[in-house]
Design an enzyme around this catalytic site. Structure first.
Site, mmCIF file in Angstrom:
data_model
loop_
_atom_site.group_PDB
_atom_site.id
_atom_site.type_symbol
_atom_site.label_atom_id
_atom_site.label_comp_id
_atom_site.label_asym_id
_atom_site.label_seq_id
_atom_site.Cartn_x
_atom_site.Cartn_y
_atom_site.Cartn_z
ATOM 1 N N PRO A 75 0.841 -1.212 0.000
ATOM 2 C CA PRO A 75 0.000 0.000 0.000
ATOM 3 C C PRO A 75 0.867 1.250 0.000
ATOM 4 O O PRO A 75 1.814 1.342 0.761
ATOM 5 C CB PRO A 75 -0.784 -0.109 1.307
ATOM 6 C CG PRO A 75 -0.568 -1.472 1.822
ATOM 7 C CD PRO A 75 0.670 -2.018 1.197
ATOM 8 N N GLU A 76 0.565 2.181 -0.886
ATOM 9 C CA GLU A 76 1.276 3.458 -0.956
ATOM 10 C C GLU A 76 0.307 4.562 -0.536
ATOM 11 O O GLU A 76 -0.791 4.286 -0.077
ATOM 12 C CB GLU A 76 1.805 3.682 -2.379
ATOM 13 C CG GLU A 76 2.749 2.567 -2.833
ATOM 14 C CD GLU A 76 3.275 2.758 -4.250
ATOM 15 O OE1 GLU A 76 3.358 3.914 -4.705
ATOM 16 O OE2 GLU A 76 3.594 1.755 -4.898
#
Ligand SMILES: [Zn+2]
Length: 291
Positions: A2-3
């Site tokens: 996840p960014e």
């Protein structure tokens, strides 16, 4: 992994569900990703969530604790980093518990916050105010808030590959492999080009590309490439808009050339060799000609 857009999407879900909720109880399974599991069990019950923040890829759940004896309040925070495969959902305690669920927080509305993490590269920590400052001091600027001038100052002076600079959390916080590759493609910059070699036009284009892509990705609730789901357990949709990330061997949607993959800054990087010319291509070509 996840960014920023995925973590922001989770944060937005949590903002709808958590503020004002009291944590009644804490139950832990595996704890090797938690800084101090005993502190979680001891300090979280009885606290009330005041707000949810996102700092880069970190979620910060701010909490207020009311002293049982004197009624005095103090604040603390729960820091959550989703690592590679972390997921948070808020759900009925009767719902089936997926494998690899390691943290359960019982809430006063009868629901439960659950943290699931297959690979356990995530992190949780209870932080007091002072600890928070130390913990977050090394983080770079928020990419959605950085001005074109700040961007130029931080990137344009550096003798490092632009891909590495985009990933460097002390320069900007929250960009990972997906959004670095997509931004470089949109700005037509090769991932190996040095920050200091970017023209002012390229720096402007890249600044615009980074912010545009992050905003679009947040609107589409992030990219679901591996395990990512939001706080309601829903997948994101930005992966359908990826132009280069994990598209090696496919055609560039802008010019039709075949997308390539190469290791840059130790990471798999996807780019179009036509739209994003290699920095030394000209020098090399001339050398070949002279031979
Ligand atoms: Zn192209």
């Amino acid at each position: 992994m996840p960014e920023l857009p995925e973590v922001e999407t989770v944060a937005r879900g949590l903002r709808l569900a958590l503020p004002g909720r009291r944590i009644l109880a804490v139950r832990l399974d595996k704890t090797d990703f938690i800084d101090d599991p005993a502190a979680m069990e001891l300090r979280l019950p009885g606290t009330t969530v005041s707000r949810i923040r996102r700092l880069g890829k970190n979620l910060v759940v701010d909490l207020v604790a009311t002293g049982a004896d004197d009624g005095a309040t103090n604040t603390l925070s729960l820091l959550i980093h989703l690592g590679m495969t972390g997921q948070i959902v808020i759900i009925s305690p009767d719902a089936p518990v997926p494998k690899h669920t390691h943290v359960f927080l019982s809430l006063d509305d009868g629901r439960e916050l659950r943290y699931t993490d297959v690979r356990r590269f995530g992190r949780m920590a209870i932080l007091s105010n002072g600890e928070q400052e130390r913990e977050l001091a090394g983080l770079g600027l928020e990419p959605l808030e950085i001005s074109a001038e700040e961007f130029r100052a931080r990137i344009g002076s550096r003798k490092a590959q632009i891909k590495a600079l985009l990933l460097d959390q002390s320069v900007m916080r929250g960009i990972g492999n997906i959004y670095a590759d997509e931004s470089l493609w949109r700005a037509k910059i090769h991932p190996k080009k040095m920050g200091s070699k970017l023209t002012s036009e390229e720096l402007k284009r890249l600044h615009r590309a980074v912010q545009g892509i992050l905003r679009e990705a947040i609107q589409l609730r992030g990219s679901s490439v591996s395990d990512y789901v939001d706080a309601d357990g829903q997948k994101g949709n930005f992966q359908l808009r990826h132009r280069v990330y994990q598209r090696d061997g496919k055609k560039c949607s802008r010019c039709g050339s075949v997308i390539r993959r190469a290791i840059v800054a130790g990471r798999s990087s996807h780019f179009c060799p036509q739209c994003q010319p290699a920095p030394k291509a000209r020098a090399k070509a001339e050398k070949m000609r002279r031979r």
